[in-house]
Design an enzyme around this catalytic site. Sequence first.
Site, PDB file in Angstrom:
ATOM      1  N   ARG A  62       0.848  -1.190   0.000  1.00  0.00           N
ATOM      2  CA  ARG A  62       0.000   0.000   0.000  1.00  0.00           C
ATOM      3  C   ARG A  62       0.883   1.238   0.000  1.00  0.00           C
ATOM      4  NH1 ARG A  62      -5.053   2.156   3.460  1.00  0.00           N
ATOM      5  NH2 ARG A  62      -5.059   4.207   2.497  1.00  0.00           N
TER       6      ARG A  62
ATOM      7  N   ARG B 283      -6.465   1.453  -3.795  1.00  0.00           N
ATOM      8  CA  ARG B 283      -5.518   0.851  -2.854  1.00  0.00           C
ATOM      9  C   ARG B 283      -5.569  -0.668  -2.931  1.00  0.00           C
ATOM     10  NH1 ARG B 283      -8.922   4.158   1.312  1.00  0.00           N
ATOM     11  NH2 ARG B 283      -8.665   5.437  -0.492  1.00  0.00           N
TER      12      ARG B 283
ATOM     13  N   ASP C  83      -6.867  -1.765   2.391  1.00  0.00           N
ATOM     14  CA  ASP C  83      -7.162  -0.732   3.383  1.00  0.00           C
ATOM     15  C   ASP C  83      -7.763  -1.453   4.574  1.00  0.00           C
ATOM     16  OD1 ASP C  83      -7.536   1.824   4.512  1.00  0.00           O
ATOM     17  OD2 ASP C  83      -9.585   1.922   3.765  1.00  0.00           O
TER      18      ASP C  83
ATOM     19  N   ASP D 109      -9.204  -0.700   8.393  1.00  0.00           N
ATOM     20  CA  ASP D 109      -9.616   0.318   9.361  1.00  0.00           C
ATOM     21  C   ASP D 109     -10.084  -0.334  10.652  1.00  0.00           C
ATOM     22  OD1 ASP D 109      -9.257   2.587   7.690  1.00  0.00           O
ATOM     23  OD2 ASP D 109     -11.170   2.166   6.701  1.00  0.00           O
TER      24      ASP D 109
END
Length: 164
Positions: free
Chosen positions: A83, A92, A95, A97
Site C-alpha cells: 500500500r 488501494r 485498506d 480500518d
Amino acid sequence: MNNVIYLGLGSNIGNRVENIIFALSVLQSSGFVNIKKISSFYETSPIGPKQRKFYNIAVKANTSLNPHDLLSIIKQTEELMGREKTLHWGPRVIDVDILFFNRIVIAEKNLIVPHKEIQNRLFVLAPLNEISKNFICPISNKKIGVILNEKLLTLRCQKVKILC
C-alpha cells in the site's frame, strides 16, 4: 485476547479477494489478532475519484493489543502488501480500518475510534450488520442494525458471490 475489535477491509487493485484474504492471514498469523467472524464480500462503488469498484468485508476479532499497537500491526500489514500513500480516497491494494475497539472512543490526531464515517458508509454498515447487528455503537448508542435501517444511503452495495 480480551479486547473485542471490529475491522473493515477493502481492496480495489489487483485480485481484490486474494488481497483481503492475504491481509486477514497476515493479521491472524501475527499472533495478536484472533479472527472470530468474517462477513460476506461486498462490491461497492468508490467514493471520490473515478476508479474500480471495491470489495469490502467486516471482521470481528479479539486482540490483547492496545489500540495504538493494533494500529501499528495494521499499518505494517498494509505496507507489507504494497500500500502506498496516494490521493485521498484513491485506489488501494488494501485498506484496513479499526471500526470499533471494545466500546471505547478515541479521538487523537493519528487514531480515531470508532471510525468517524461508519454511520455514513453503507459498505461498512452492511457487512458489520451481517456479523454483529446487535453491537451498540458507543457514539450513537444504537445497534448497528438500527443505524443501517435509519440511514438513507446512496452508495450501491451488494453481496458478491465468491467462488473459491
